[in-house]
Scaffold this motif. Structure first.
Motif, PDB file in Angstrom:
ATOM      1  N   GLN A   1      15.325  -0.028   7.593  1.00  0.00           N
ATOM      2  CA  GLN A   1      16.015   0.448   7.093  1.00  0.00           C
ATOM      3  C   GLN A   1      16.837   1.299   6.096  1.00  0.00           C
ATOM      4  N   LEU A   2      17.276   2.544   6.238  1.00  0.00           N
ATOM      5  CA  LEU A   2      17.198   3.577   4.869  1.00  0.00           C
ATOM      6  C   LEU A   2      18.536   3.346   4.238  1.00  0.00           C
ATOM      7  N   GLY A   3      18.983   2.408   3.315  1.00  0.00           N
ATOM      8  CA  GLY A   3      20.683   2.801   2.657  1.00  0.00           C
ATOM      9  C   GLY A   3      21.190   2.243   3.964  1.00  0.00           C
TER      10      GLY A   3
ATOM     11  N   GLY B   1       4.580  12.370  10.836  1.00  0.00           N
ATOM     12  CA  GLY B   1       6.131  12.211  10.904  1.00  0.00           C
ATOM     13  C   GLY B   1       6.839  11.380  11.968  1.00  0.00           C
ATOM     14  N   SER B   2       5.939  11.453  13.073  1.00  0.00           N
ATOM     15  CA  SER B   2       6.063  10.964  14.293  1.00  0.00           C
ATOM     16  C   SER B   2       5.571   9.286  14.410  1.00  0.00           C
ATOM     17  N   GLY B   3       5.597   8.698  13.683  1.00  0.00           N
ATOM     18  CA  GLY B   3       5.492   8.224  13.823  1.00  0.00           C
ATOM     19  C   GLY B   3       3.966   6.394  13.792  1.00  0.00           C
ATOM     20  N   LYS B   4       3.209   7.813  13.707  1.00  0.00           N
ATOM     21  CA  LYS B   4       1.426   7.560  14.189  1.00  0.00           C
ATOM     22  C   LYS B   4       0.850   5.848  13.395  1.00  0.00           C
ATOM     23  N   SER B   5       1.998   6.385  11.719  1.00  0.00           N
ATOM     24  CA  SER B   5       0.766   5.348  10.890  1.00  0.00           C
ATOM     25  C   SER B   5       1.469   3.943  11.256  1.00  0.00           C
ATOM     26  N   THR B   6       3.177   4.171  11.645  1.00  0.00           N
ATOM     27  CA  THR B   6       4.094   3.032  12.079  1.00  0.00           C
ATOM     28  C   THR B   6       2.932   2.496  12.636  1.00  0.00           C
ATOM     29  N   LEU B   7       2.577   3.361  14.252  1.00  0.00           N
ATOM     30  CA  LEU B   7       2.189   2.268  15.490  1.00  0.00           C
ATOM     31  C   LEU B   7       0.372   1.497  14.796  1.00  0.00           C
TER      32      LEU B   7
ATOM     33  N   THR C   1      -4.750  11.097  13.785  1.00  0.00           N
ATOM     34  CA  THR C   1      -5.157  11.814  13.599  1.00  0.00           C
ATOM     35  C   THR C   1      -4.331  12.849  14.197  1.00  0.00           C
ATOM     36  N   HIS C   2      -4.363  14.119  12.725  1.00  0.00           N
ATOM     37  CA  HIS C   2      -4.054  15.532  13.360  1.00  0.00           C
ATOM     38  C   HIS C   2      -5.639  16.046  13.145  1.00  0.00           C
ATOM     39  N   ASP C   3      -6.371  15.761  13.039  1.00  0.00           N
ATOM     40  CA  ASP C   3      -7.837  16.310  12.911  1.00  0.00           C
ATOM     41  C   ASP C   3      -8.255  16.586  14.296  1.00  0.00           C
TER      42      ASP C   3
ATOM     43  N   ASP D   1      -6.822   5.703   9.719  1.00  0.00           N
ATOM     44  CA  ASP D   1      -5.483   6.171  10.094  1.00  0.00           C
ATOM     45  C   ASP D   1      -5.737   7.099   9.110  1.00  0.00           C
ATOM     46  N   GLU D   2      -5.624   8.213   9.794  1.00  0.00           N
ATOM     47  CA  GLU D   2      -6.298   9.495   8.852  1.00  0.00           C
ATOM     48  C   GLU D   2      -7.742   9.726   8.286  1.00  0.00           C
ATOM     49  N   PRO D   3      -8.601   9.317   9.059  1.00  0.00           N
ATOM     50  CA  PRO D   3      -9.753   8.959   7.950  1.00  0.00           C
ATOM     51  C   PRO D   3     -10.166  10.007   7.541  1.00  0.00           C
TER      52      PRO D   3
ATOM     53  N   MET E   1       0.951  -1.217   0.154  1.00  0.00           N
ATOM     54  CA  MET E   1       0.226   0.175   0.395  1.00  0.00           C
ATOM     55  C   MET E   1       0.920   1.134   0.164  1.00  0.00           C
ATOM     56  N   ARG E   2       2.206   0.714   0.523  1.00  0.00           N
ATOM     57  CA  ARG E   2       3.152   2.233   0.085  1.00  0.00           C
ATOM     58  C   ARG E   2       3.588   3.053  -0.944  1.00  0.00           C
ATOM     59  N   VAL E   3       3.309   2.057  -2.062  1.00  0.00           N
ATOM     60  CA  VAL E   3       3.324   2.523  -4.063  1.00  0.00           C
ATOM     61  C   VAL E   3       2.200   3.827  -3.660  1.00  0.00           C
TER      62      VAL E   3
ATOM     63  N   LEU F   1      15.186   5.241  13.699  1.00  0.00           N
ATOM     64  CA  LEU F   1      14.473   3.906  14.659  1.00  0.00           C
ATOM     65  C   LEU F   1      13.037   5.143  14.160  1.00  0.00           C
ATOM     66  N   VAL F   2      11.557   4.382  14.471  1.00  0.00           N
ATOM     67  CA  VAL F   2      10.931   5.580  14.516  1.00  0.00           C
ATOM     68  C   VAL F   2       9.812   5.451  15.464  1.00  0.00           C
ATOM     69  N   LEU F   3       9.152   4.415  15.941  1.00  0.00           N
ATOM     70  CA  LEU F   3       8.917   4.180  16.940  1.00  0.00           C
ATOM     71  C   LEU F   3       9.645   3.789  18.204  1.00  0.00           C
TER      72      LEU F   3
HETATM   73  N1  LIG Z   1       8.292   1.710   5.074  1.00  0.00           N
HETATM   74  C1  LIG Z   1       8.720   2.652   5.579  1.00  0.00           C
HETATM   75  N2  LIG Z   1      10.582   3.032   5.090  1.00  0.00           N
HETATM   76  C2  LIG Z   1      11.850   3.986   5.580  1.00  0.00           C
HETATM   77  N3  LIG Z   1      11.069   4.934   6.231  1.00  0.00           N
HETATM   78  C3  LIG Z   1       9.884   4.953   6.710  1.00  0.00           C
HETATM   79  C4  LIG Z   1       8.567   3.791   6.633  1.00  0.00           C
HETATM   80  N4  LIG Z   1       7.664   3.360   6.446  1.00  0.00           N
HETATM   81  C5  LIG Z   1       7.654   5.461   8.208  1.00  0.00           C
HETATM   82  N5  LIG Z   1       8.564   5.193   7.915  1.00  0.00           N
HETATM   83  C6  LIG Z   1       9.774   7.094   8.326  1.00  0.00           C
HETATM   84  O1  LIG Z   1       8.735   6.413   9.681  1.00  0.00           O
HETATM   85  C7  LIG Z   1       8.472   8.004  10.152  1.00  0.00           C
HETATM   86  C8  LIG Z   1       7.206   7.653  11.125  1.00  0.00           C
HETATM   87  O2  LIG Z   1       6.276   7.936   9.092  1.00  0.00           O
HETATM   88  P1  LIG Z   1       4.998   7.877  10.369  1.00  0.00           P
HETATM   89  O3  LIG Z   1       4.202   7.273   8.421  1.00  0.00           O
HETATM   90  O4  LIG Z   1       4.208   6.947  11.019  1.00  0.00           O
HETATM   91  O5  LIG Z   1       4.186   9.230  10.237  1.00  0.00           O
HETATM   92  P2  LIG Z   1       3.126   9.822  10.425  1.00  0.00           P
HETATM   93  O6  LIG Z   1       2.432  10.323  12.299  1.00  0.00           O
HETATM   94  O7  LIG Z   1       1.758   8.789  10.478  1.00  0.00           O
HETATM   95  O8  LIG Z   1       2.729  10.494   9.656  1.00  0.00           O
HETATM   96  P3  LIG Z   1       1.772  11.438   9.607  1.00  0.00           P
HETATM   97  O9  LIG Z   1       0.915  12.353  10.223  1.00  0.00           O
HETATM   98  O10 LIG Z   1       2.579  12.304   8.268  1.00  0.00           O
HETATM   99  O11 LIG Z   1       1.062  10.418   8.575  1.00  0.00           O
HETATM  100  C9  LIG Z   1       8.819   9.234   9.157  1.00  0.00           C
HETATM  101  O12 LIG Z   1       9.669   9.662   8.786  1.00  0.00           O
HETATM  102  C10 LIG Z   1       8.554   7.909   8.089  1.00  0.00           C
HETATM  103  O13 LIG Z   1       9.298   8.726   6.675  1.00  0.00           O
END
Ligand SMILES: Nc1ncnc2c1ncn2[C@@H]1O[C@H](COP(=O)(O)OP(=O)(O)OP(=O)(O)O)[C@@H](O)[C@H]1O
Ligand SMILES: [Mg+2]
Lengths: 215, 246
Positions: free
Chosen positions: B22-24, B51-57, B209-211, B176-178, A211-213, B29-31
């Motif tokens: 892993q970026l290169g 960018g705080s990591g909401k979607s990742t969480l 969300t950031h709404d 996620d940010e509906p 889904m990231r694509v 470290l996101v979370l």
């Molecule tokens: N698959 C990935 N590969 C590399 N970096 C990633 C990946 N997924 C997320 N990141 C990085 O992790 C950080 C947090 O991303 P995330 O999407 O969780 O933020 P967010 O809080 O949801 O932001 P937003 O409010 O903009 O959606 C960002 O710096 C992003 O670049």
């Protein structure tokens, strides 16, 4: 935690069928090279089928026509593909598979988001895989039928041009049917072979990755 | 602050979840260690800057991605231990997902999109159709059931997505940010729908969300900053701080 039951086969067929129907033109593009390759394969064999049938009829006029058209008819009972024809057919099938893999890779990557979403909704890897194989099978079948139709018509027309109207008197229905059947089978197999790698790659993807694509 | 009663059912629990990408040659470290407990039936907002990591969480809690370390428990089951069939069951039956980009299947009609999770769950055709129409009615789109996503507005697509998320009566809805791609009014409608689900059906809503409109309906807000929990506020505390903001 409970386990999800496998999706019934008929449901998979239904989803795959709908997906091709809606994406009709996209499917046409994917199948185009297959149609051509099957048509060529079928054409070559139909021409030989007709020549063999004329040869076996023993009709002197037919034999004269064959000789005039350059067939070597001394001491043979069937006319098969020349080595050169075999090469061409094999080459065209190879090009076709490469073409299908290419087209399917594109088609699959256009659908990454959809694949990821389906996995989020509970699709197992094997369901994704099966859906792509089914779609390819159906496309392969339809494309091969079209290819056989084109190839047979071209073969008959081509024979008529080189051998004269006599070919219409001695068309061999059984041999032509067999050729058609073989060609359809080869077409389906090619289509499945072409989608195998893209389908495996798609099925293995983690939902987030898919889904990231950006699309 | 009101203490939660001890016997409350904890539906989601994470222990020290970290995630790095892993970026290169660099490791990002996101979370950085998220531990939280979410009680069943609550409306939770996860707030934090971009960018705080909401979607990742969100992806970790939803079983869509694996933590680098730490554990996620749904109903006290460690989801890292699930096999493919159990994970599919979790995604299909237990959790409904709503995405910022709607993520409807483009070749399917609204109704087919809503019934797809039911089909995966093994529901019969007739029952799926009936429930699908019911859900579309709930989100006010029963008239548009035969339309494809491309023929619907963003807000309508998101409403279809809400109906789809509810398809198998999930215990949890992860969003996620509906409202991220919606205008103010449509966003409010979606939030209203989610709130309705939470209060009428007892569905646990977890929404990144950031709404700020989300705050009004949330029972609890989890603030994330730089991959760590900044603070967790209950509804009553929230009103006070909101009052001071406004
Ligand atoms: N698959 C990935 N590969 C590399 N970096 C990633 C990946 N997924 C997320 N990141 C990085 O992790 C950080 C947090 O991303 P995330 O999407 O969780 O933020 P967010 O809080 O949801 O932001 P937003 O409010 O903009 O959606 C960002 O710096 C992003 O670049
Ligand atoms: Mg995000």
């Amino acid at each position: 935690m409970e386990r999800l039951a496998a999706l019934p086969f008929s449901k998979s067929v239904e989803i795959a069928y709908k997906s091709i129907r809606v994406r009709f033109f996209r499917s046409l593009v994917t199948t185009a090279s297959l149609v051509l390759a099957v048509a060529f394969l079928c054409y070559v064999q139909v021409v030989n089928n007709i020549a063999t049938s004329l040869l076996q009829s023993g009709d002197p006029e037919a034999l004269r026509a064959l000789a005039r058209a350059g067939y070597d008819i001394n001491g043979v009972t069937t006319i098969g593909e020349s080595a050169q024809q075999q090469w061409l057919v094999a080459l065209s099938l190879l090009v076709c598979v490469v073409g299908i893999i290419n087209a399917q890779l594109m088609a699959v990557s256009e659908r990454f988001r959809e694949i990821g979403t389906m996995k989020c909704l509970g699709a197992l890897d094997r369901v994704i895989m099966l859906l792509f194989l089914l779609e390819a099978g159906m496309q392969g079948f339809a494309g091969s039928l079209l290819g056989v139709l084109v190839g047979t018509l071209a073969g008959v027309a081509g024979s008529a041009v080189s051998l004269g109207a006599i070919v219409f008197a001695g068309l061999p229905p059984a041999a032509l049917a067999l050729t058609g059947l073989q060609s359809v089978l080869v077409g389906c197999l090619l289509s499945l072979a072409g989608v195998l790698y893209p389908a495996i790659a798609a099925a293995r993807m983690e939902p987030v990755e898919a889904m990231r694509v950006e699309q | 602050m009101v203490e939660q009663p001890m016997q409350e059912h904890i539906i989601v629990r994470t222990t020290n979840v970290t995630k790095s990408f892993q970026l290169g040659k660099h490791e990002l470290l996101v979370l950085k260690g998220i531990s939280l407990k979410i009680a069943a039936g609550r409306y939770i907002s996860i707030m934090g800057p971009s960018g705080s990591g909401k979607s990742t969480l969100f992806n970790m809690i939803g079983g869509l991605d694996k933590p680098t370390s730490g554990k996620v428990f749904i109903d006290e089951v460690d989801i890292a231990q699930l096999d493919a069939y159990e994970l599919a069951w979790l995604r299909c039956r237990k959790i409904g997902y709503i995405f910022q980009t709607f993520n409807l299947i483009p070749v399917m009609t609204a109704l087919e999109n809503v019934t797809l999770p039911m089909i995966f769950a093994g529901t019969g055709n007739d029952e799926a159709m009936e429930r699908g129409m019911e859900l579309l009615r709930l989100v006010g789109l029963d008239q548009r059931h035969s339309h494809r996503p491309s023929e619907l507005s963003g807000g309508q697509q998101q409403r279809v997505a809400v109906a789809r998320a509810l398809a198998n009566n999930p215990a949890i809805i992860l969003a996620d940010e509906p409202t991220g791609n919606l205008d103010l009014k449509t966003g409010e409608e979606i939030i209203g729908l989610l709130k309705q689900m939470s209060s009428e059906r007892g569905v646990t809503i977890i929404s990144a969300t950031h709404d700020f409109k989300m705050l009004n309906v949330s029972d609890e807000v989890i603030w994330i900053r730089d991959g760590l929990i900044d603070k967790i506020e209950q509804r009553d505390e929230l009103n006070i701080s909101m009052g001071t903001i406004e």
